[in-house]
Design a protein around this motif. Structure first.
Motif, PDB file in Angstrom:
ATOM      1  N   THR A 120      -5.770 -21.389 -50.103  1.00 27.89           N
ATOM      2  CA  THR A 120      -5.003 -21.607 -51.325  1.00 27.89           C
ATOM      3  C   THR A 120      -3.677 -20.850 -51.399  1.00 27.89           C
ATOM      4  O   THR A 120      -2.860 -21.136 -52.261  1.00 27.89           O
ATOM      5  N   GLN A 121      -3.482 -19.863 -50.542  1.00 29.02           N
ATOM      6  CA  GLN A 121      -2.266 -19.067 -50.633  1.00 29.02           C
ATOM      7  C   GLN A 121      -1.894 -18.474 -49.278  1.00 29.02           C
ATOM      8  O   GLN A 121      -2.716 -18.430 -48.366  1.00 29.02           O
ATOM      9  N   PHE A 122      -0.656 -18.042 -49.173  1.00 28.70           N
ATOM     10  CA  PHE A 122      -0.251 -17.313 -47.986  1.00 28.70           C
ATOM     11  C   PHE A 122       0.520 -16.070 -48.398  1.00 28.70           C
ATOM     12  O   PHE A 122       1.054 -15.980 -49.485  1.00 28.70           O
TER      13      PHE A 122
ATOM     14  N   PRO B 231       0.954 -19.133 -53.791  1.00 25.04           N
ATOM     15  CA  PRO B 231      -0.009 -20.238 -53.725  1.00 25.04           C
ATOM     16  C   PRO B 231       0.646 -21.477 -53.111  1.00 25.04           C
ATOM     17  O   PRO B 231       1.860 -21.665 -53.214  1.00 25.04           O
ATOM     18  N   TYR B 232      -0.151 -22.300 -52.454  1.00 27.73           N
ATOM     19  CA  TYR B 232       0.360 -23.535 -51.865  1.00 27.73           C
ATOM     20  C   TYR B 232      -0.685 -24.638 -51.998  1.00 27.73           C
ATOM     21  O   TYR B 232      -1.841 -24.390 -52.310  1.00 27.73           O
TER      22      TYR B 232
ATOM     23  N   PHE C 283       4.950 -25.575 -51.639  1.00 26.77           N
ATOM     24  CA  PHE C 283       4.929 -24.356 -52.437  1.00 26.77           C
ATOM     25  C   PHE C 283       6.270 -24.196 -53.139  1.00 26.77           C
ATOM     26  O   PHE C 283       7.249 -24.847 -52.804  1.00 26.77           O
ATOM     27  N   SER C 284       6.285 -23.314 -54.104  1.00 21.87           N
ATOM     28  CA  SER C 284       7.499 -23.086 -54.883  1.00 21.87           C
ATOM     29  C   SER C 284       7.731 -21.593 -55.015  1.00 21.87           C
ATOM     30  O   SER C 284       6.806 -20.831 -55.279  1.00 21.87           O
TER      31      SER C 284
END
Length: 73
Positions: A25-27, A53-54, A63-64
């Motif tokens: 869910t995230q990097f 989060p992505y 992602f933003s």
């Protein structure tokens, strides 16, 4: 760079960007941030870590980042 709003003395150093961890869910990534002041002895280079989060859309990561006040190339 949104952590330093309205202060153009800060810039990120693109060659220092690296993804340090990724899960479903995230990097996490890290990069160096350069602080410039006309007095040379006050210039700084600090390493910062961020978590983003992505999602996966059509086989691509989406992602933003909140960089609305900055131009990032």
């Amino acid at each position: 760079m949104s952590a330093f709003p309205d202060d153009m003395r800060y810039a990120w150093e693109p060659e220092t960007f690296s993804v340090t961890d990724i899960d479903e869910t995230q990097f996490r990534f890290s990069c160096s941030v350069h602080y410039f002041e006309p007095c040379a002895d006050r210039n700084l280079h600090d390493r910062h870590e961020y978590q983003v989060p992505y999602s996966v859309r059509d086989g691509e990561l989406a992602f933003s980042l909140d960089e609305t006040r900055w131009v990032v190339e």
